[in-house]
Design an enzyme around this catalytic site. Sequence first.
Site: not given
Lengths: 340, 431
Positions: B111-112, B132, B116-117, B109, B224
């Site tokens: 990537e942070g 996640k 990674t999700v 879904l 945030d």
Amino acid sequence: MKFTGLLESHRLAAMLENSLDTEARKWKAPSFQGSTIKGTDISPMQYEQAVVWLEKLRSIFHFYPDTFFLAVTILNRMLASVKAQVKYLRCITVACLYLAAKTNEEREVIPLVKDLVEQSKCMCSSAEILRMERLILDKLQWDLYMATPMDFLNTFHAMVMSNSPSLFHDHLQINPSRHVALLTRQVQHCTACHQLLQFRGSTLALVIMTLELELMTADWFPVSSDLLTKAKIEHADFICCKETVESNLETLAPSNTVYLFISTSKDVRSRNTAIPACPTEGIPSNPLTVVSQKIDPPIGNTLASSIRSGLGNLIEADDEFDLGEISTMKMAKANRKNFS
Amino acid sequence: MGEVLCISVACGACCGGTGRAISASCPGTPSVSEENHTPELTDFSDVPCPVRALPPQWYHTVQVRRIRSLRARSNSDPLQGKNLGQGLQWQRKGLPFGNASSYLNLEKLGEGSYATVYKGISRINGQLVALKVISMKAEEGVPFTAIREASLLKGLKHANVVLLHDIIQTKETLTFVFEYVHTDLSQYMAQHPGGLLPYNVRLFMFQLLRGLAYIHHQHILHRDLKPQNLLISYLGELKLADFGLARAKSIPSQTYSSEVVTLWYRPPDVLLGATDYSADLDIWGAGCIFIEMLQGYPAFSGVTDVFEQLEKIWSVIGTPTEDSWPGVSLLPHYKTEWLTLYESQPFGSIWDRLARVMGAENLAQKMLKGCPRERISAEDALLHKFFSTLPCQIHQLTDVRSIFTVPGLSLKPEMRDLFFSHQKGSHHKPW
């Protein structure tokens, strides 16, 4: 530390309620059986050394006092849940501090593991600490947040200030944030006493607050019993804890080295250069030196009570005299200010 | 049904029936192999299984944020259209939580920076989940963001806060299993450009403030807030997500980092270097998101540095003075001479759609006060007249009840959805 006027009492009550709820759900402490912590080979003395070491590490890394208290609650919960051997105690302790820092400190202050290993001289490897970190997370089910004795102390202190402002105004010559910092220091001493391990943070904080009120005013009883009711603490627990704390604080001064700080130490000055006085506290960041001395019991007792009152003659007489630990806390804070 | 029974019997027979026995008899599973490979663990008599004690209510639905490019992929869901019989082949009873083999990855879904999700499905109960997967770094161990997110979310149970179902530890990775929520506010706004329907904005905003009031009551700051971190279910439920920067707050306050919140959603006091902020930090971000939802573009966007951002804010709320904001000149980055001295503007003249919705301009103005102490609290904002058209039961819900359990309340189709037939057949009712 910062006080923005009087916080509404209902907000404080809600905050206390919240903390009590967290404590009720998560509080755990190791119990002693014979000469060791139940199910382990850790002696009371070794436990106390671990807590004292935690405080030392906290000041090395310039963490907030909150981080120390959180680390102690994690350590206690961990020791109560696993049968740890004394050979792993250092590794557990340093991993608890690391987790507390990751939870409570800002990104820029959290050290890398290798720095942690180097500066703590913990004699375990990075890999060991990281494995221990995951083991602790696993064991505590990733649920690290906890109401610490310091949270309770701050809440009780704010409640007394908000409900009886005249008490502080009439009896206190130092500002409230400095006052609570002195009390925090006492709680810190007490967390290192294994005899007090059986008492919850809320009970311990209330005992310290009550002992302080006793010294400040003859009318301490209604204030203290009001807090006792609000905190839903068992009377028997409270009395037992109070007696233990009293005997511990009395033995504290005579049996231990007493630290007095006298100004003009080059050593401390060098640490303190380029550090502005902590603006929120209004405490002058005087360079101070350490004089340690053994004190005869009678004087020791006076000192104990002056430590307890938070403003004995020593401190009152001259602003440049202070309790060492407080200035360490203050410096750590000032240093951190500098960081950001 | 017979198949299910067979599977569970077989599983029960081979695994002994209890959670502990299951993990002990499946040496190939990652969580167990970790135990075997970690010498220290054998020294503790009672090696933990982290999720064994999780209460059953932790297992519901799921959601996570996804990257825009992969967005309109609901047709690619490999499970869509499969019948129940096929489902039984992968779904097993008796699988333990905390075990990687209990979940199937479906698609990536997003990537942070530290994770990674994936969209996934639980083999335990067949529910969609968001996985996640967090990478571990040798020099710092478990990322502090992961520690905060997990330990904060453990204590939060609210309809407007994302639910963490499960945590899976293996030797190399760490996976958080969240409820699956199908989109986020950023994507929702991208799909419906030009501003959202005021009715829907009211529902989203109420839920955002309800979530904030809840976490602030628990003394937690999100730190945030931005549209990407607000998840939206297909019913229109909004959930606060990504608590990696969040923190608990105590009294008296410590000072905190001023490097928080994405620039566009960062309040002026923090831009000026304040470190003693409180719940007011999140309120500013929520105010910016409010305007963005109505107007269709970010309230204070397009800048790249702190001073540009401040200029942009001053041009709306006016350059602050000691009179309008006592103490402002003491903040670290305050300049006595700003390039331009701005007068404050009515919000409605800058963001026209605010003026057209009853109460919107007033609410926005109360949320976007320069002086943090003057900003409205989330709790008070819920009682603002902007929300007065909502049914009053909405204020009496218990924490875990969604606002959509109030009869008659549902998301309305956005204008765009009415014009495009591809939305036909969705749950939206025409109005």
